[in-house]
Design a protein around this motif. Structure first.
Motif, short mmCIF file in Angstrom:
data_model
loop_
_atom_site.label_atom_id
_atom_site.label_comp_id
_atom_site.label_asym_id
_atom_site.label_seq_id
_atom_site.Cartn_x
_atom_site.Cartn_y
_atom_site.Cartn_z
N ALA A 64 4.37 -3.43 -3.27
CA ALA A 64 2.96 -3.26 -2.88
C ALA A 64 2.55 -1.79 -2.97
CB ALA A 64 2.75 -3.79 -1.47
N GLU A 65 1.55 -1.54 -3.79
CA GLU A 65 1.01 -0.18 -3.95
C GLU A 65 -0.38 -0.13 -3.33
OE1 GLU A 65 2.47 2.51 -5.23
OE2 GLU A 65 4.30 1.35 -5.55
N PRO A 66 -0.62 0.83 -2.43
CA PRO A 66 -1.96 0.93 -1.84
C PRO A 66 -3.03 1.04 -2.92
CG PRO A 66 -0.42 2.38 -0.72
CD PRO A 66 0.29 1.85 -1.94
N ARG A 67 -4.09 0.29 -2.75
CA ARG A 67 -5.15 0.23 -3.74
C ARG A 67 -6.23 1.29 -3.50
NH1 ARG A 67 -6.94 -5.76 -5.18
NH2 ARG A 67 -5.36 -5.71 -6.77
N PRO A 68 -6.77 1.38 -2.29
CA PRO A 68 -7.84 2.36 -2.08
C PRO A 68 -7.30 3.78 -1.97
CG PRO A 68 -7.59 0.89 -0.17
CD PRO A 68 -6.52 0.56 -1.15
N PRO A 69 -8.14 4.77 -2.20
CA PRO A 69 -7.71 6.17 -2.01
C PRO A 69 -7.25 6.39 -0.56
CG PRO A 69 -9.83 6.06 -3.12
CD PRO A 69 -9.51 4.67 -2.68
N ALA A 70 -6.20 7.18 -0.40
CA ALA A 70 -5.59 7.38 0.92
C ALA A 70 -6.57 7.91 1.96
CB ALA A 70 -4.40 8.33 0.80
N GLU A 71 -7.54 8.73 1.53
CA GLU A 71 -8.46 9.33 2.50
C GLU A 71 -9.62 8.40 2.88
OE1 GLU A 71 -9.59 10.30 -1.65
OE2 GLU A 71 -7.75 10.63 -0.52
N SER A 72 -9.78 7.29 2.19
CA SER A 72 -10.86 6.36 2.52
C SER A 72 -10.46 5.50 3.72
CB SER A 72 -11.14 5.45 1.32
OG SER A 72 -10.09 4.51 1.16
N PRO A 73 -11.44 4.89 4.40
CA PRO A 73 -11.11 4.01 5.53
C PRO A 73 -10.16 2.88 5.14
CG PRO A 73 -13.45 4.53 5.57
CD PRO A 73 -12.91 5.07 4.27
N LEU A 74 -10.35 2.30 3.96
CA LEU A 74 -9.44 1.23 3.53
C LEU A 74 -8.06 1.78 3.19
CD1 LEU A 74 -11.76 -1.10 1.43
CD2 LEU A 74 -10.89 -1.44 3.75
N GLY A 75 -8.01 3.01 2.70
CA GLY A 75 -6.73 3.65 2.44
C GLY A 75 -5.96 3.88 3.73
N MET A 84 -6.08 -9.10 1.66
CA MET A 84 -7.33 -8.37 1.95
C MET A 84 -7.67 -7.36 0.87
SD MET A 84 -7.28 -7.77 6.08
CE MET A 84 -5.78 -6.81 6.08
N GLY A 85 -6.80 -7.21 -0.12
CA GLY A 85 -7.08 -6.29 -1.21
C GLY A 85 -6.66 -4.85 -0.96
N LEU A 86 -5.85 -4.63 0.08
CA LEU A 86 -5.41 -3.28 0.39
C LEU A 86 -4.29 -2.79 -0.52
CD1 LEU A 86 -5.38 -3.43 4.30
CD2 LEU A 86 -7.17 -2.53 2.79
N PHE A 87 -3.61 -3.74 -1.18
CA PHE A 87 -2.47 -3.40 -2.03
C PHE A 87 -2.59 -4.08 -3.39
CE2 PHE A 87 -1.00 -3.25 2.35
CZ PHE A 87 -0.44 -1.99 2.42
N ALA A 88 -2.15 -3.37 -4.41
CA ALA A 88 -2.00 -3.95 -5.74
C ALA A 88 -0.55 -4.39 -5.87
CB ALA A 88 -2.34 -2.92 -6.80
N VAL A 89 -0.35 -5.56 -6.45
CA VAL A 89 1.01 -6.07 -6.64
C VAL A 89 1.16 -6.53 -8.09
CG1 VAL A 89 1.31 -6.75 -4.23
CG2 VAL A 89 0.35 -8.39 -5.83
N PRO A 90 2.39 -6.53 -8.59
CA PRO A 90 2.61 -7.00 -9.96
C PRO A 90 2.15 -8.46 -10.12
CG PRO A 90 4.57 -5.91 -9.11
CD PRO A 90 3.61 -6.06 -7.96
N ALA A 91 1.55 -8.76 -11.26
CA ALA A 91 1.04 -10.11 -11.51
C ALA A 91 2.15 -11.16 -11.55
CB ALA A 91 0.25 -10.13 -12.81
N ASP A 92 3.35 -10.75 -11.93
CA ASP A 92 4.43 -11.70 -12.11
C ASP A 92 5.27 -11.91 -10.85
OD1 ASP A 92 5.60 -9.20 -12.09
OD2 ASP A 92 6.97 -9.63 -13.74
N THR A 93 4.86 -11.37 -9.70
CA THR A 93 5.63 -11.53 -8.50
C THR A 93 5.27 -12.81 -7.78
OG1 THR A 93 6.36 -10.49 -6.44
CG2 THR A 93 4.06 -10.22 -7.00
N GLU A 94 6.24 -13.39 -7.11
CA GLU A 94 5.99 -14.57 -6.28
C GLU A 94 6.17 -14.21 -4.80
OE1 GLU A 94 8.35 -17.85 -7.62
OE2 GLU A 94 7.52 -17.77 -9.63
#
Length: 94
Positions: free
Chosen positions: A23-34, A80-90
């Motif tokens: 899991a890689e954080p999606r929003p910029p770290a300084e943003s509220p979602l980050g 919730m969309g906070l993290f990007a994950v590889p498409a091929d993961t289960e």
């Protein structure tokens, strides 16, 4: 029953460890979602550490609960969309 508990505890520790790596954080770290993503990751990492502590003190029930809670935090963050994950993961319920 003991073998089932051991197997599940092993599996959830492995799943949480792999999920934290994937899991890689999606929003910029300084943003509220980050900030929210960082907090979710911290909770999941803390539950991983707690589970390892419980396992080391021969408390597999609380170890499994900790690994499961940590995994749930991270999975919720992914949904919730906070993290990007590889498409091929289960690993996640995207």
């Amino acid at each position: 029953m003991s073998a089932d508990l051991t197997e599940k505890t092993d599996r959830y520790e492995r799943m949480l460890t792999e999920a934290l790596d994937a899991a890689e954080p999606r929003p910029p770290a300084e943003s509220p979602l980050g900030v929210a993503a960082a907090e979710v990751r911290e909770m999941a990492s803390s539950y991983l550490a707690d589970g390892r502590h419980f396992r080391a003190t021969d408390d597999p029930v609380n170890a499994l609960a900790s690994f499961s809670y940590g995994y749930g935090w991270l999975d919720a963050g992914v949904r919730m969309g906070l993290f990007a994950v590889p498409a091929d993961t289960e690993l996640f319920t995207t």
